[in-house]
Design an enzyme around this catalytic site. Structure first.
Site, PDB file in Angstrom:
ATOM      1  N   TYR A  75     -17.000 -64.096 -26.786  1.00 27.56           N
ATOM      2  CA  TYR A  75     -18.044 -64.221 -27.799  1.00 27.56           C
ATOM      3  C   TYR A  75     -19.224 -65.060 -27.331  1.00 27.56           C
ATOM      4  O   TYR A  75     -20.191 -65.244 -28.068  1.00 27.56           O
ATOM      5  CB  TYR A  75     -17.516 -64.659 -29.153  1.00 27.56           C
ATOM      6  CG  TYR A  75     -16.613 -65.872 -29.264  1.00 27.56           C
ATOM      7  CD1 TYR A  75     -16.821 -67.019 -28.527  1.00 27.56           C
ATOM      8  CD2 TYR A  75     -15.560 -65.850 -30.180  1.00 27.56           C
ATOM      9  CE1 TYR A  75     -16.003 -68.125 -28.681  1.00 27.56           C
ATOM     10  CE2 TYR A  75     -14.733 -66.944 -30.347  1.00 27.56           C
ATOM     11  CZ  TYR A  75     -14.958 -68.091 -29.592  1.00 27.56           C
ATOM     12  OH  TYR A  75     -14.157 -69.185 -29.748  1.00 27.56           O
TER      13      TYR A  75
ATOM     14  N   LYS B 197     -19.210 -72.064 -26.026  1.00 30.54           N
ATOM     15  CA  LYS B 197     -18.816 -71.211 -24.912  1.00 30.54           C
ATOM     16  C   LYS B 197     -20.027 -70.514 -24.297  1.00 30.54           C
ATOM     17  O   LYS B 197     -20.053 -70.258 -23.084  1.00 30.54           O
ATOM     18  CB  LYS B 197     -17.791 -70.180 -25.379  1.00 30.54           C
ATOM     19  CG  LYS B 197     -16.399 -70.749 -25.621  1.00 30.54           C
ATOM     20  CD  LYS B 197     -15.761 -71.299 -24.350  1.00 30.54           C
ATOM     21  CE  LYS B 197     -14.301 -71.659 -24.574  1.00 30.54           C
ATOM     22  NZ  LYS B 197     -13.681 -72.251 -23.358  1.00 30.54           N
TER      23      LYS B 197
END
Length: 220
Positions: free
Chosen positions: A89, A104
């Site tokens: 994601y 992330k």
């Protein structure tokens, strides 16, 4: 006495752990950044502390360990390899996980930025994104959910029709950290049997995140 441990959000403690590891084993040639924090939550419900807990561990902690590793190799004039464990994601967005997805994405960008900055000094940095890989450390609720949805190793929700095996992720990490990948840097390798790719001609109906998580309507 066990191996040294630390809160990676504390750069001074990170340096102390590197000192201890170096004293016991010599300068580390490889750094794997796997520490992270995460939990599902609608974005509007995230408190400042919840946001910081995830972003500081996943992104800032990764930066502190990466920086410490690289500075030591830069000072010594030696090559090294860094592997950051990421999440798909970072590309697609992560509804219900805004804190983790943003962190992330930052980790992925560090891979791409630092590969160029440190490439001239022989320091390579890559990302590794795991798919669904059941393992003994999974929490009971996650494991129970997987077993109810897909008993055994078959999983019709995955394009590969199965979940991954820990050794498959280990093989990929070993490659990225090894001399075989010395000319591979700035790359993020996804090991998930194509699970993160779009797989339908028409997207399924939208179900709001609050509804998916069983949360009542938002009330400030």
């Amino acid at each position: 006495m066990g191996p040294p441990v630390c809160d990676i959000r504390d750069p001074e403690r990170v340096a102390e752990v590197f000192d201890a590891a170096e004293a016991a084993l010599g300068p580390p040639d490889v750094l794997i950044n796997n520490a992270a924090a995460n939990f599902p939550c609608p974005a509007e419900d995230l408190s400042p502390n919840a946001w910081r807990a995830v972003v500081d561990t996943t992104l800032t902690g990764t930066w502190f360990t990466t920086r410490e590793f690289a500075r030591r190799h830069l000072a010594a004039g030696t090559p090294g390899s860094i592997v950051n464990i990421g999440a798909s994601y970072a590309w697609t967005g992560g509804p219900g996980f805004a804190h983790s997805a943003a962190a992330k994405a930052g980790v992925k960008n560090l891979v791409e930025t630092l590969a160029v900055e440190w490439g001239p000094y022989g320091i390579q940095i890559n990302g590794l994104v795991p798919g669904l890989v059941p393992h003994p450390d999974m929490s009971a609720d996650i494991r129970g959910g997987l077993e109810r949805a897909a008993p055994g190793d078959r999983d019709d929700r995955q394009p590969a029709l199965r979940v991954g095996a820990p050794r498959e992720l280990g093989w990929a990490a070993t490659f990225l950290a090894s001399p075989y990948a010395r000319f591979v840097t700035g790359h993020t390798l996804v090991v998930d049997g194509a699970n993160w790719q779009r797989r339908s001609l028409v997207q399924p109906a939208v179900v709001p995140v609050r509804e998916q998580l069983g949360r009542p309507p938002f009330s400030p």
